[in-house]
Design an enzyme around this catalytic site. Sequence first.
Site, mmCIF file in Angstrom:
data_model
loop_
_atom_site.group_PDB
_atom_site.id
_atom_site.type_symbol
_atom_site.label_atom_id
_atom_site.label_comp_id
_atom_site.label_asym_id
_atom_site.label_seq_id
_atom_site.Cartn_x
_atom_site.Cartn_y
_atom_site.Cartn_z
ATOM 1 C CE LYS A 102 -1.819 3.096 2.828
ATOM 2 N NZ LYS A 102 -1.938 4.195 1.895
ATOM 3 C CD GLU A 112 13.441 3.087 9.837
ATOM 4 O OE1 GLU A 112 14.046 2.076 10.196
ATOM 5 O OE2 GLU A 112 13.720 4.247 10.232
ATOM 6 C CB CYS A 114 12.898 10.431 7.911
ATOM 7 S SG CYS A 114 11.527 9.725 7.071
ATOM 8 C CD GLU A 138 9.379 14.144 11.358
ATOM 9 O OE1 GLU A 138 8.379 13.457 11.640
ATOM 10 O OE2 GLU A 138 10.381 13.699 10.748
HETATM 11 C C1 UN1 Z 1 13.636 9.542 4.338
HETATM 12 O O1 UN1 Z 1 13.753 10.720 4.552
HETATM 13 O O2 UN1 Z 1 12.632 8.932 4.713
HETATM 14 O O3 UN1 Z 1 19.611 9.781 3.444
HETATM 15 C C2 UN1 Z 1 14.639 8.739 3.593
HETATM 16 C C3 UN1 Z 1 18.631 10.288 2.924
HETATM 17 C C4 UN1 Z 1 17.928 9.574 1.793
HETATM 18 C C5 UN1 Z 1 16.788 8.757 2.323
HETATM 19 C C6 UN1 Z 1 15.864 9.510 3.243
HETATM 20 N N1 UN1 Z 1 18.858 8.733 1.099
HETATM 21 O O4 UN1 Z 1 18.172 11.352 3.310
#
Ligand code: UN1
Length: 494
Positions: free
Chosen positions: A174, A249, A283, A384
């Site tokens: 999904k 995550e 992230c 965040e």
């Molecule tokens: C994410 O932000 O969920 O190192 C992944 C990084 C990328 C991956 C980020 N290669 O920011």
Amino acid sequence: MADIFRNYINGKWVDSESGQTYQRTNPATGELVATYVKSTAKDVQVAVDAARTAFESWRLFPAPKRGEILYRVGQIMLDKKEQFAREMTEEMGKVISEARGDVQEAIDMAFYMAGEGRRLYGQTTPSELPNKWNMSVRKPIGVAGIVTPWNFPMAIPSWKIFPAIVAGNTVVFKPASMTARSAVRFVEILTEAGVPAGVVNLVIGGGGEVGDAIINHPEIPLISFTGSTETGIAVSTAAAKLNKRVSLEMGGKNAVIVMDDADLDLATNGILWSAFGTSGQRCTAASRVVVDRNVQATLVDRLADRAASMKLGDGLDESVDVGPVVSGNQLKSISGYVQIGQQEGARLVTGGNIATDGDLGRGYFHQPTIFDNATADMRIAQEEIFGPVTTVVPVDSLDEAIKVVNGVKYGLSASIFTADVNAAFRAMQDIFTGILYVNAGTTGAEIHLPFGGTKATGNGHREAGTATLDFFTEWQSIYVDYSGRLQRAQIDNQ
Ligand code: UN1
């Protein structure tokens, strides 16, 4: 009229049983990008049935051959990289160079996991008894429920789906509802490369309907989820009742430390790239800068000058530095944080507004924004934001910097700019994040090392690298006794 993007179940492109659809507009222009089917729990059930049936033969298909299919996936993706990148930019806004990077990350993962088909190493060990053989092997688990976010529409599905299938699992996938076209392209490639019917099934729709059905389905024993901490905890709470294996995550509040001996030009480049790339919607975004007071004013001036001159616009224009954010809701939430920062008394040094000049008014643009003189406990230094906003917190020492970096509920990424090797090693030793950079920003993870975070960022699992195989496989320890007699472990070996 845009195409309708549909589910892929048991080797066929199919409509949802709901008969309903929804639409996605380009966050830079407001133009219609795609219409997708809006699926239901019944569609998930059909997908699970297909995945369960396919598991019976896929688990026995030799792993090196599963890997060869992934090798073809990587090759086809490479051929279609430009098309996929452009479509991704239209669908979720990130600038084209970064969209190419997103597709490249999936290509890297395909080639890497293709090789894993010939490894999937276990252990062989001596036995404590004569004429006995001991070993351990990785076994697939069954149907994996894969739930992915909109910020890395190809990279993150590749981190999850490639190891899942090379290890012999089958998948119900999904994708984020806003980036379902990229997910369709992803699955088209798998099909073209020879992934058999039922091995990867795509179900497009919302989290409340499709996501919940996957998480609560008793025949899906493992769930891999990337998204907010709040949703992730709800996922693991629901899944715990069914004793599922869950990989999460979630959020981050990543910090860059800048010491007074740092190369300030390099630090400026690293911070801007990490804070404003993908409009801050990573992230791993650098949403805090923890700076030594001796260089605070110089660094903040440089950051502010450069941020103010970044070009906003449609990410398809190669000269644009910062694209739109993904949606109106996201824009509202970012604006809310800018207000919070002002109320908390941090100094707004650049940006701070929704950008509406000219064509920007058609999309969801927010100016790159920097707050200075924040304290570590302010909400803008703790929560965040997931937008182009970063917060500078001044400190007086390395010890204090490390304390500030660790003093948030998250633990994904951090970085330190310094010329002092001792300071770098102190940071490596004392910062408790899943990822740490020295003299680079907080983004830029490569797919052959584990990706993931500590504390509220994760639940102990890692994606990518070989570490991800620990999530997608179960160990089986096998003892073969060829002595022809009963040999009792712990007893007959004295
Ligand atoms: C994410 O932000 O969920 O190192 C992944 C990084 C990328 C991956 C980020 N290669 O920011």
